[in-house]
Write a protein that holds these residues in place. Structure first.
Motif, PDB file in Angstrom:
ATOM      1  N   PRO A 324     -97.580  29.679  35.922  1.00 45.40           N
ATOM      2  CA  PRO A 324     -96.390  30.449  36.344  1.00 45.40           C
ATOM      3  C   PRO A 324     -95.397  30.586  35.195  1.00 45.40           C
ATOM      4  CG  PRO A 324     -96.206  28.198  37.131  1.00 45.40           C
ATOM      5  CD  PRO A 324     -97.527  28.283  36.399  1.00 45.40           C
ATOM      6  N   LEU A 325     -95.647  31.490  34.293  1.00 50.45           N
ATOM      7  CA  LEU A 325     -94.858  31.591  33.069  1.00 50.45           C
ATOM      8  C   LEU A 325     -93.380  31.837  33.356  1.00 50.45           C
ATOM      9  CD1 LEU A 325     -94.696  31.735  29.974  1.00 50.45           C
ATOM     10  CD2 LEU A 325     -95.247  34.177  30.150  1.00 50.45           C
ATOM     11  N   ALA A 326     -93.069  32.832  34.187  1.00 48.92           N
ATOM     12  CA  ALA A 326     -91.658  33.159  34.435  1.00 48.92           C
ATOM     13  C   ALA A 326     -90.915  31.976  35.041  1.00 48.92           C
ATOM     14  CB  ALA A 326     -91.566  34.377  35.347  1.00 48.92           C
ATOM     15  N   GLU A 327     -91.542  31.276  35.980  1.00 52.88           N
ATOM     16  CA  GLU A 327     -90.887  30.122  36.601  1.00 52.88           C
ATOM     17  C   GLU A 327     -90.658  29.009  35.589  1.00 52.88           C
ATOM     18  OE1 GLU A 327     -93.066  28.806  39.958  1.00 52.88           O
ATOM     19  OE2 GLU A 327     -93.269  30.822  40.829  1.00 52.88           O
ATOM     20  N   ARG A 328     -91.640  28.776  34.741  1.00 59.07           N
ATOM     21  CA  ARG A 328     -91.495  27.701  33.754  1.00 59.07           C
ATOM     22  C   ARG A 328     -90.434  28.044  32.718  1.00 59.07           C
ATOM     23  NH1 ARG A 328     -95.909  24.185  34.171  1.00 59.07           N
ATOM     24  NH2 ARG A 328     -96.471  24.200  36.380  1.00 59.07           N
ATOM     25  N   SER A 333     -84.631  24.581  29.038  1.00 56.32           N
ATOM     26  CA  SER A 333     -83.265  24.683  28.527  1.00 56.32           C
ATOM     27  C   SER A 333     -83.243  25.019  27.040  1.00 56.32           C
ATOM     28  CB  SER A 333     -82.519  23.362  28.771  1.00 56.32           C
ATOM     29  OG  SER A 333     -83.199  22.281  28.114  1.00 56.32           O
ATOM     30  N   ALA A 334     -84.323  25.626  26.550  1.00 57.22           N
ATOM     31  CA  ALA A 334     -84.411  25.930  25.116  1.00 57.22           C
ATOM     32  C   ALA A 334     -83.358  26.968  24.730  1.00 57.22           C
ATOM     33  CB  ALA A 334     -85.803  26.446  24.787  1.00 57.22           C
ATOM     34  N   THR A 335     -82.787  26.797  23.535  1.00 54.84           N
ATOM     35  CA  THR A 335     -81.751  27.702  23.055  1.00 54.84           C
ATOM     36  C   THR A 335     -82.168  28.466  21.814  1.00 54.84           C
ATOM     37  OG1 THR A 335     -80.788  25.886  21.775  1.00 54.84           O
ATOM     38  CG2 THR A 335     -79.910  26.264  23.994  1.00 54.84           C
ATOM     39  N   SER A 336     -83.435  28.373  21.424  1.00 59.83           N
ATOM     40  CA  SER A 336     -83.914  29.087  20.246  1.00 59.83           C
ATOM     41  C   SER A 336     -85.367  29.489  20.485  1.00 59.83           C
ATOM     42  CB  SER A 336     -83.814  28.204  18.994  1.00 59.83           C
ATOM     43  OG  SER A 336     -84.760  27.139  19.051  1.00 59.83           O
ATOM     44  N   PRO A 337     -85.860  30.518  19.776  1.00 59.23           N
ATOM     45  CA  PRO A 337     -87.263  30.925  19.942  1.00 59.23           C
ATOM     46  C   PRO A 337     -88.246  29.798  19.661  1.00 59.23           C
ATOM     47  CG  PRO A 337     -86.036  32.634  18.794  1.00 59.23           C
ATOM     48  CD  PRO A 337     -85.117  31.452  18.901  1.00 59.23           C
ATOM     49  N   ASP A 338     -87.999  29.012  18.615  1.00 61.21           N
ATOM     50  CA  ASP A 338     -88.921  27.927  18.274  1.00 61.21           C
ATOM     51  C   ASP A 338     -88.974  26.877  19.379  1.00 61.21           C
ATOM     52  OD1 ASP A 338     -89.821  28.863  15.785  1.00 61.21           O
ATOM     53  OD2 ASP A 338     -88.008  28.148  14.801  1.00 61.21           O
ATOM     54  N   ALA A 339     -87.817  26.504  19.894  1.00 58.85           N
ATOM     55  CA  ALA A 339     -87.776  25.491  20.951  1.00 58.85           C
ATOM     56  C   ALA A 339     -88.452  25.995  22.218  1.00 58.85           C
ATOM     57  CB  ALA A 339     -86.330  25.088  21.230  1.00 58.85           C
ATOM     58  N   LEU A 340     -88.185  27.246  22.580  1.00 56.60           N
ATOM     59  CA  LEU A 340     -88.809  27.805  23.775  1.00 56.60           C
ATOM     60  C   LEU A 340     -90.320  27.863  23.614  1.00 56.60           C
ATOM     61  CD1 LEU A 340     -88.663  29.151  26.521  1.00 56.60           C
ATOM     62  CD2 LEU A 340     -88.259  31.345  25.362  1.00 56.60           C
ATOM     63  N   LEU A 341     -90.775  28.243  22.442  1.00 57.45           N
ATOM     64  CA  LEU A 341     -92.216  28.336  22.205  1.00 57.45           C
ATOM     65  C   LEU A 341     -92.881  26.963  22.289  1.00 57.45           C
ATOM     66  CD1 LEU A 341     -94.117  30.678  21.598  1.00 57.45           C
ATOM     67  CD2 LEU A 341     -93.962  30.103  19.182  1.00 57.45           C
ATOM     68  N   ARG A 342     -92.218  25.937  21.757  1.00 60.52           N
ATOM     69  CA  ARG A 342     -92.771  24.585  21.841  1.00 60.52           C
ATOM     70  C   ARG A 342     -92.883  24.133  23.294  1.00 60.52           C
ATOM     71  NH1 ARG A 342     -89.565  23.609  17.222  1.00 60.52           N
ATOM     72  NH2 ARG A 342     -87.882  22.798  18.549  1.00 60.52           N
ATOM     73  N   HIS A 343     -91.853  24.429  24.089  1.00 57.04           N
ATOM     74  CA  HIS A 343     -91.888  24.059  25.503  1.00 57.04           C
ATOM     75  C   HIS A 343     -93.065  24.737  26.208  1.00 57.04           C
ATOM     76  CE1 HIS A 343     -88.387  21.561  25.990  1.00 57.04           C
ATOM     77  NE2 HIS A 343     -87.575  22.455  25.445  1.00 57.04           N
ATOM     78  N   ILE A 344     -93.228  26.036  25.973  1.00 54.91           N
ATOM     79  CA  ILE A 344     -94.303  26.785  26.632  1.00 54.91           C
ATOM     80  C   ILE A 344     -95.658  26.271  26.181  1.00 54.91           C
ATOM     81  CG2 ILE A 344     -95.361  29.050  26.909  1.00 54.91           C
ATOM     82  CD1 ILE A 344     -92.590  30.277  26.553  1.00 54.91           C
ATOM     83  N   HIS A 345     -95.814  26.035  24.883  1.00 57.36           N
ATOM     84  CA  HIS A 345     -97.099  25.568  24.352  1.00 57.36           C
ATOM     85  C   HIS A 345     -97.498  24.245  24.987  1.00 57.36           C
ATOM     86  CE1 HIS A 345     -99.560  23.902  20.770  1.00 57.36           C
ATOM     87  NE2 HIS A 345    -100.339  24.551  21.606  1.00 57.36           N
TER      88      HIS A 345
END
Length: 379
Positions: A324-328, A333-345
């Motif tokens: 569930p990508l949108a829900e996740r 609470s990521a505030t930068s592209p790199d942080a968000l990408l790490r969370h998703i990965h």
């Protein structure tokens, strides 16, 4: 070509072997000492084969061979002290140990050779990835960028997913992300055609409909030259999203060609940018530029745009649930592209429990503050 010499430094060239080699050496010493002090009818020499077999698990073939030679020498030493070399039992033990050590060496040699071949294959794949995908810069105009590519093929770094970013003269940035039907090395040729056409057309065509029509025309014209129609005679097409993001305007544009909708993160709210008038995937319909409708959307300072391929949202958990990508993304609470990408990965791999079975690509773009960026009146 220089002459290769086998030396002690070469035998111990693997860092892991420098410390672990003490274990088989200690086994040889212990087994030999115990056998020598045991009664004549007790034969522990056959256990010496453990030494080369153990060495093969962490070292190369030449170090394994050296341990095998030491094991055979230890067996000969035991035989000399226990009745002499001429006895049938000792001859059989020495011969068996020598043959087994040779087999262990051969297996280790083949394994190392295959390892070198796989290493070269990975190196070629990584080079091809750099040439084909050309990883975008972390900063382009007012945009910050992060990306991730997970290939389904075990021995490759690339597959049938694609993305690219190019600057335009207006000024602005154009982006494409796509997914070739199929996966693995067979899809790379088709992806390369679209990427080449995009990089050339992003600077040449003034509007997104013209650019998308050019991508369609190039893909259809070159399909027979690059597609694996012999082993895959079915339809060949590429789903894609093409974006135009101006530097000095918060109104961006999108044309969706049958691809999963991008996600827009604005004030911690996640919105899927569904197109009310999506175009067919590239390769399915040679529509003229005038028939391709543009979908505008607001992309303001601080907003994050997440582009992805279906390998992300179709990744299944061990129980069969889609990711569930949108829900996740909304929960992070990521505030930068790199942080968000790490969370998703990390979250994606935890959801799947292993490497995804389909190629998956993610592209995260954040609009940052610009001294010249203004907010025009939006209708």
């Amino acid at each position: 070509m220089g002459v290769q010499r086998t030396s002690v430094d070469r035998l111990l060239e693997q860092p892991s072997g420098r410390g672990l080699v003490a274990i088989p050496l200690a086994l040889i010493i212990v087994i030999t000492a115990v056998d020598i002090h045991s009664p004549a009818d007790v034969h522990l020499g056959p256990f010496l084969v453990i030494a080369p077999a153990l060495t093969a698990s962490f070292a190369g073939p030449w170090l394994t061979a050296a341990i095998g030679v030491l094991a055979v020498a230890a067996q000969v030493f035991i035989a000399v002290l226990h009745g002499g070399l001429a006895t049938t039992n000792h001859i059989a033990q020495i011969t068996s140990l020598a043959v087994l050590s040779a087999l262990v060496f051969f297996v280790c040699y083949v394994r190392e050779r295959r390892g070198r071949q796989l290493s070269r294959a990975r190196s070629v794949a990584e080079t091809a990835q750099l040439v084909l995908l050309r990883p975008p810069p972390r900063r382009i105009g007012p945009l910050r960028v992060a990306w991730l590519y997970l290939a389904a093929e075990d021995e490759t770094q690339i597959g049938g997913d694609l993305f690219a970013i190019a600057r335009t003269a207006h000024p602005g940035t154009r982006v494409i992300i796509g997914d070739v039907r199929g996966k693995g090395m067979a899809a790379i040729g088709e992806a390369s055609v679209v990427l080449g056409a995009f990089r050339e057309g992003a600077h040449r065509y003034a509007t997104l409909p013209e650019l998308t029509a050019a991508l369609e025309e190039s893909f259809c014209r070159n399909l027979e030259d690059v597609a694996d129609t012999k082993h895959d005679p079915g339809e060949h097409f590429i789903t894609s999203v093409v974006l135009d993001i101006p530097d000095h305007d918060s109104q961006a544009q999108m044309i969706n060609c049958g691809h999963p909708p991008p996600l827009l993160v604005h004030d911690h709210q996640v919105t899927a940018l569904h197109s009310p008038r999506p175009a067919p995937p590239l390769g399915m319909s040679e529509l003229p530029a005038s028939s391709r409708r543009v979908d505008p959307f607001s992309f303001e300072t601080g907003d994050i745009l997440l582009l992805y391929t279906d390998g992300v949202i179709e990744a299944r958990s061990p129980t069969g649930e889609f990711y569930p990508l949108a829900e996740r993304v909304a929960s992070f609470s990521a505030t930068s592209p790199d942080a968000l990408l790490r969370h998703i990965h990390d979250d994606l791999l935890a959801h799947v429990g292993e490497q995804p079975t389909d190629d998956a690509a993610l592209l995260v773009i954040e609009r940052t503050a610009s001294h010249h960026l203004h907010r025009p009146h939006l209708e």
